[in-house]
Design a protein around this motif. Sequence first.
Motif, short mmCIF file in Angstrom:
data_model
loop_
_atom_site.label_atom_id
_atom_site.label_comp_id
_atom_site.label_asym_id
_atom_site.label_seq_id
_atom_site.Cartn_x
_atom_site.Cartn_y
_atom_site.Cartn_z
N LYS A 209 17.26 17.61 16.12
CA LYS A 209 18.07 16.47 16.88
C LYS A 209 17.46 16.02 17.99
N LYS A 210 15.92 16.37 18.13
CA LYS A 210 15.02 15.94 19.19
C LYS A 210 14.38 14.99 18.92
N VAL A 211 13.49 14.89 17.63
CA VAL A 211 12.42 13.91 17.30
C VAL A 211 12.76 13.50 15.94
N GLU A 212 12.65 12.15 15.62
CA GLU A 212 12.71 11.42 14.38
C GLU A 212 11.37 11.20 13.93
N TRP A 213 11.09 12.21 13.08
CA TRP A 213 9.60 12.20 12.35
C TRP A 213 9.15 11.15 11.45
N GLY A 214 8.15 10.68 11.29
CA GLY A 214 7.71 9.92 10.35
C GLY A 214 7.62 8.17 10.86
N ASP A 215 7.70 7.52 9.84
CA ASP A 215 7.87 5.90 9.93
C ASP A 215 8.90 5.30 9.00
N ILE A 216 10.13 4.71 9.61
CA ILE A 216 10.93 4.17 8.91
C ILE A 216 11.22 2.75 9.34
N LEU A 217 10.17 2.01 9.73
CA LEU A 217 10.21 0.78 9.98
C LEU A 217 10.61 -0.11 8.71
N LEU A 218 11.48 -1.00 8.81
CA LEU A 218 11.90 -1.77 7.44
C LEU A 218 11.14 -2.99 7.57
N ALA A 219 10.24 -3.68 6.69
CA ALA A 219 9.87 -4.90 6.38
C ALA A 219 9.72 -5.28 4.93
N ALA B 223 14.18 20.15 12.50
CA ALA B 223 13.44 21.01 13.36
C ALA B 223 12.14 20.97 12.72
N LEU B 224 10.83 21.26 13.51
CA LEU B 224 9.70 21.62 13.14
C LEU B 224 9.43 23.24 13.26
N VAL B 225 9.39 23.70 12.09
CA VAL B 225 9.44 25.41 12.28
C VAL B 225 8.02 25.88 11.62
N SER B 226 7.82 27.15 12.13
CA SER B 226 6.63 27.76 11.34
C SER B 226 7.40 29.44 11.24
N ALA B 227 6.74 29.80 10.10
CA ALA B 227 7.27 31.11 9.67
C ALA B 227 6.27 31.87 8.76
N ASN B 228 6.25 33.14 8.54
CA ASN B 228 5.61 33.85 7.43
C ASN B 228 6.15 33.23 6.12
N PRO B 229 5.31 33.33 5.13
CA PRO B 229 5.80 32.78 3.74
C PRO B 229 7.17 33.27 3.13
N ASP B 230 7.47 34.43 3.74
CA ASP B 230 8.96 34.67 3.20
C ASP B 230 9.75 34.48 3.98
N GLY B 231 9.70 33.80 5.07
CA GLY B 231 10.66 33.38 5.90
C GLY B 231 10.78 34.10 7.19
#
Length: 695
Positions: free
Chosen positions: A321-331, A303-311
């Motif tokens: 379970k919604k988004v696959e963040w980043g780049d994981i393509l293999l070559a 999950a992508l979360v935002s919070a105060n620095p103490d949580g």
Amino acid sequence: MIASIVRYMTSAGIALSLLIASAPAAPLRPVLAEDLYKIALIGNPQISPDGRLVAFEFRRPNGPNDDYESSIWMVSATGANLRNLTHGTHDSNPVWSPNGRDLLFVRAAKKSPPQIYLDRLSSGRVQQLTKNKAGATGPVYSNSGKQIAFSVVTADPPPKAQIDFSAAGFKPKKNQLKSDIHSIDDMHFEANGAGYVYQLHPHIWVMNADGSHPSALTSGHAWSENGYSWSPDDKFIAFNSLRRNTPSLGPNDIYVMPAAGGPMRKLASDQPSNNGPTYARHGNRLWYFASGYLDPSAGTFPALVSANPDGSDRTVVVPAKKVEWGDILLADMGEPGGVCGVLFDPKDRSIVINVNGPGYSHLVKVDAHTGTLSDLTARRGEVANCSMSADGETVAYTYADFLHPNEIYITSTQGGPPHKLTAFNQAYLASVQLSTPQPFTVKDSAGTSIQAWFMPAIGGKPGAKHPTILDIHGGPQTEFGETFFHELQYLTGRGYNVVFSDPRGSVGFGYDFEEALNANWGDVMFDDVQSVMNAVTKRPDVDASRLGVSGGSYGGYATLWVIAHTDRYKAAIAERVVSNLATEQLAADLASDNALGGRYDWGLPWEAGNKYLAQSPISYVGAVKTPLLILHSQDDTRTPIDQTLQEFSALRILGRPVRFIAVPGENHDLSRTGSPLHRVERLHILYDWMGGYLK
């Protein structure tokens, strides 16, 4: 007609040629293994705060030195004024000062640790800022530009040798006074490519922007810190740190502490894995990724979360379970790019980040309030290594596709077509004949759509049938997709068709698709790749009697599984394999209580009734008849070399055709980052083996 050639020099001193009169084009040649030395490796573009310039890393293999040379280059946002900014042979990690006047970078040398340097762009003066005995990397400017945070790796001192030299009767040499014996209490004491790391601790340091008054912000011989981010007012620094021993892979915590030093405070979270803290541009709010790492797929769908620095005041912006963040393509042009971002616009209304899709990675904008994703770049190719101008209007990134290695691009965050800034590989690409992968899909026995690609062989008589190789990717939670793959182009140039696919377990196709391997690593994959090859063998340019199969890491596991369950392939190549999941689970650098990074509910590998052996190729080795070449790097700790030795020894005992290739001085990533000489030699060794059975 003979053409005249006009040669001119760019501002970077590179000789280019213009064809003035028309002439017959030189015939294109197939891709060679040795072409690795001709391909420029471009990465880490950093756009200046005003959006006018982009600094980036330029790398190329050095043949005589058998390593990679790198320097920092710069280009304007119009594509003009390309030049080599630094002239070291191991320069990397460009970082702009907030005012855009200076550029930090890291310079390494073979006989001394890396240090941080400052290039004053107005004068061209280069100044060494750090002279730390342990080296310094990862510089990050404070928002005001007055300070720089960086990382220093400290090593635990070796213990005294446990020997009474008086009783032994000799005076010890200096190096005999300290013991080189390792005393290890915790798991995860080693890392692939880095060896024993339990005694190494990356810590955060801070110094003034001119390099004065460097001081350690964190320290100690027990824990490490990384992934640091300055608060908008520069009073605090947030970072990643796991400050407890655990046999599990994946857990992590986020801490915040004063930038001037003081007690650190752990961010409270209801999830066991929290990573990548980034402050928004305003206020005092942290953004980070959170997941339940014990779920094998949620670990890569955080999950992508935002919070105060103490949580406190925790808000889930994008659910798990919604988004696959980043780049994981293999070559084989380097490691996958990973996550670039989180990049905030000036008013914190949206962020830019890259995500994985079905066979590609691209940039998206995420609404900071609703979590809605919108495409920033097209859904194709491989997008990685992004940075944003201070006004939030322009993003720089690397882009590659099937026919082009990485180059530098920029695009507007308001929409519109991307603009290509560099073309380092244009001349090379114009000299070779490339095979264009043809996408297709099949349905497996479960009715699931499987994405695949067919690369036709180069050359041969029209209408000829060619031998065909199935290549299976590693991971398994990675993917093949639209990026440049030198090895596969080399194969097609040797006269082979090449087939590759994303069977179940691959990323980019949704949570359920990736989760499909949880109960069964072998049969599900086998069903999918066999369905792919059933379709391929119906093509008129495929000789169904000359099929090969290959793969590395999980792809090596998959290759062993495939040849134990069918004789349709006449030759096989398995690299950096897993043959016995029970022993791999306990011996690898990723050994853990949560099964190779995810709980597969297979039981404990040492207890009777566990399912590891049922999921292991070694259990079916008696059925293998296919001639097998099995290659392993001797320093591989991700899949220890005993995994190859078990399969090799069993096949030799059975009298089956098998050959073992051991590569010294390399680790699990030989094909991507190994020495240039070994990488080229590997291609010849592997595909001479295929030629002996398929040609």
